[in-house]
Design a protein around this motif. Sequence first.
Motif, mmCIF file in Angstrom:
data_model
loop_
_atom_site.group_PDB
_atom_site.id
_atom_site.type_symbol
_atom_site.label_atom_id
_atom_site.label_comp_id
_atom_site.label_asym_id
_atom_site.label_seq_id
_atom_site.Cartn_x
_atom_site.Cartn_y
_atom_site.Cartn_z
ATOM 1 N N VAL A 185 0.952 -1.076 0.038
ATOM 2 C CA VAL A 185 0.104 0.026 -0.020
ATOM 3 C C VAL A 185 0.912 1.072 -0.112
ATOM 4 N N SER A 186 0.508 2.339 -0.933
ATOM 5 C CA SER A 186 1.457 3.574 -0.801
ATOM 6 C C SER A 186 0.506 4.517 -0.297
ATOM 7 N N SER A 187 1.562 5.078 0.708
ATOM 8 C CA SER A 187 0.793 6.177 1.530
ATOM 9 C C SER A 187 0.758 7.621 0.663
ATOM 10 N N THR A 188 1.770 7.498 -0.360
ATOM 11 C CA THR A 188 1.879 8.584 -1.381
ATOM 12 C C THR A 188 0.406 8.619 -1.964
ATOM 13 N N THR A 189 -0.052 7.596 -2.689
ATOM 14 C CA THR A 189 -1.144 7.450 -3.250
ATOM 15 C C THR A 189 -2.381 7.991 -2.341
ATOM 16 N N TRP A 190 -2.173 7.570 -1.212
ATOM 17 C CA TRP A 190 -3.528 8.214 -0.187
ATOM 18 C C TRP A 190 -3.459 9.539 0.244
ATOM 19 N N PHE A 191 -2.152 10.159 0.178
ATOM 20 C CA PHE A 191 -2.159 11.589 0.451
ATOM 21 C C PHE A 191 -2.454 12.588 -0.831
ATOM 22 N N ILE A 192 -2.110 12.052 -2.018
ATOM 23 C CA ILE A 192 -2.567 12.601 -3.436
ATOM 24 C C ILE A 192 -4.022 12.686 -3.377
ATOM 25 N N ALA A 193 -4.670 11.532 -3.254
ATOM 26 C CA ALA A 193 -6.104 11.233 -3.206
ATOM 27 C C ALA A 193 -6.841 12.363 -2.284
ATOM 28 N N PHE A 194 -6.372 12.346 -1.065
ATOM 29 C CA PHE A 194 -6.919 13.321 -0.061
ATOM 30 C C PHE A 194 -6.903 14.717 -0.663
ATOM 31 N N TYR A 195 -5.767 15.146 -1.137
ATOM 32 C CA TYR A 195 -5.385 16.493 -1.640
ATOM 33 C C TYR A 195 -6.425 16.699 -2.933
ATOM 34 N N SER A 196 -6.492 15.846 -4.036
ATOM 35 C CA SER A 196 -7.098 16.064 -4.995
ATOM 36 C C SER A 196 -8.731 15.851 -4.734
ATOM 37 N N CYS A 197 -8.973 15.365 -3.690
ATOM 38 C CA CYS A 197 -10.526 15.411 -3.142
ATOM 39 C C CYS A 197 -10.879 16.748 -2.733
ATOM 40 N N VAL A 198 -10.283 17.180 -1.860
ATOM 41 C CA VAL A 198 -10.465 18.401 -1.328
ATOM 42 C C VAL A 198 -10.437 19.460 -2.299
ATOM 43 N N ALA A 199 -9.274 19.332 -3.270
ATOM 44 C CA ALA A 199 -9.310 20.269 -4.149
ATOM 45 C C ALA A 199 -10.586 20.367 -5.092
ATOM 46 N N ARG A 200 -10.899 19.216 -5.603
ATOM 47 C CA ARG A 200 -12.016 19.155 -6.597
ATOM 48 C C ARG A 200 -13.135 19.550 -6.062
ATOM 49 N N ILE A 201 -13.498 19.223 -4.636
ATOM 50 C CA ILE A 201 -14.741 19.718 -4.183
ATOM 51 C C ILE A 201 -14.817 21.208 -4.130
ATOM 52 N N PHE A 202 -13.623 21.904 -3.937
ATOM 53 C CA PHE A 202 -13.614 23.414 -4.068
ATOM 54 C C PHE A 202 -13.787 23.767 -5.574
ATOM 55 N N THR A 203 -13.419 23.519 -6.525
ATOM 56 C CA THR A 203 -13.201 23.901 -7.700
ATOM 57 C C THR A 203 -14.582 23.553 -8.284
ATOM 58 N N THR A 204 -15.128 22.511 -8.198
ATOM 59 C CA THR A 204 -16.523 22.236 -8.617
ATOM 60 C C THR A 204 -17.762 23.160 -8.013
ATOM 61 N N ILE A 205 -17.419 23.351 -6.712
ATOM 62 C CA ILE A 205 -18.553 24.242 -6.311
ATOM 63 C C ILE A 205 -18.309 25.673 -6.633
ATOM 64 N N VAL A 206 -17.123 26.295 -6.896
ATOM 65 C CA VAL A 206 -16.916 27.565 -7.632
ATOM 66 C C VAL A 206 -17.041 27.635 -8.931
ATOM 67 N N GLU A 207 -16.863 26.495 -9.805
ATOM 68 C CA GLU A 207 -16.820 26.804 -11.271
ATOM 69 C C GLU A 207 -18.245 26.292 -11.646
ATOM 70 N N THR A 208 -19.095 25.248 -11.032
ATOM 71 C CA THR A 208 -20.303 24.903 -11.470
ATOM 72 C C THR A 208 -21.555 25.206 -10.673
ATOM 73 N N GLY A 209 -21.087 25.483 -9.421
ATOM 74 C CA GLY A 209 -22.353 26.017 -8.448
ATOM 75 C C GLY A 209 -23.010 24.828 -8.025
ATOM 76 N N ASP A 210 -22.610 23.388 -8.301
ATOM 77 C CA ASP A 210 -23.117 22.291 -8.267
ATOM 78 C C ASP A 210 -22.607 21.935 -6.747
ATOM 79 N N ILE A 211 -23.242 21.801 -5.632
ATOM 80 C CA ILE A 211 -23.027 21.410 -4.510
ATOM 81 C C ILE A 211 -23.473 19.817 -4.484
#
Length: 180
Positions: A150-176
């Motif tokens: 199991v790669s901890s790097t993969t888990w960290f990148i996944a966490f960052y990407s999830c938070v970043a994507r929630i933010f960008t989706t809400i701002v860019e699409t208004g879709d919550i």
Amino acid sequence: MASAATEALVSFASFSCIVFCVVLKLPQIGAIWSSKSAKGVSLQSTLLEWFCYAVMMCYHFVNEYPLSTYAEYLFLNIQDLVLVLIILYFGDRLGVEALLYITGYVVIVSVLSTSLAVAKIMMNFVLPLSMTSKLIQLQALWTSHDASSVSSTTWFIAFYSCVARIFTTIVETGDIPGPE
């Protein structure tokens, strides 16, 4: 209208999310390949995650959102396919089982990418299914007492990407995301 600072932050978050997700699963794939074992990596968790990525990709597609809001899901779907195949390979289960999973994926994506109604319904299940996939993975680690694959790097990148994507989706699409 969003401020220039907000637009810059959204652009950075979206770009970094896509870039990180292009390589997200590579450390995990490399860890399994180098150890020649998928021990501690749950096939069920990976399949559930793969399904969630397919739902996310198709939901954004059928809503005609900008590709910048979901491009990473194209890469994540491919990487999870590779991950499923190497888990099956090192478990001596590559063959008919792999063909069934790939066929199921194609059917799911075909339905989700052509039906906005179905994609919207399935979006309501992504968060609980994604959380369940993580719990299944943690249970597999606990049971196997072996995290060498199991790669901890993969888990960290996944966490960052999830938070970043929630933010960008809400701002860019208004879709919550959530029930309607």
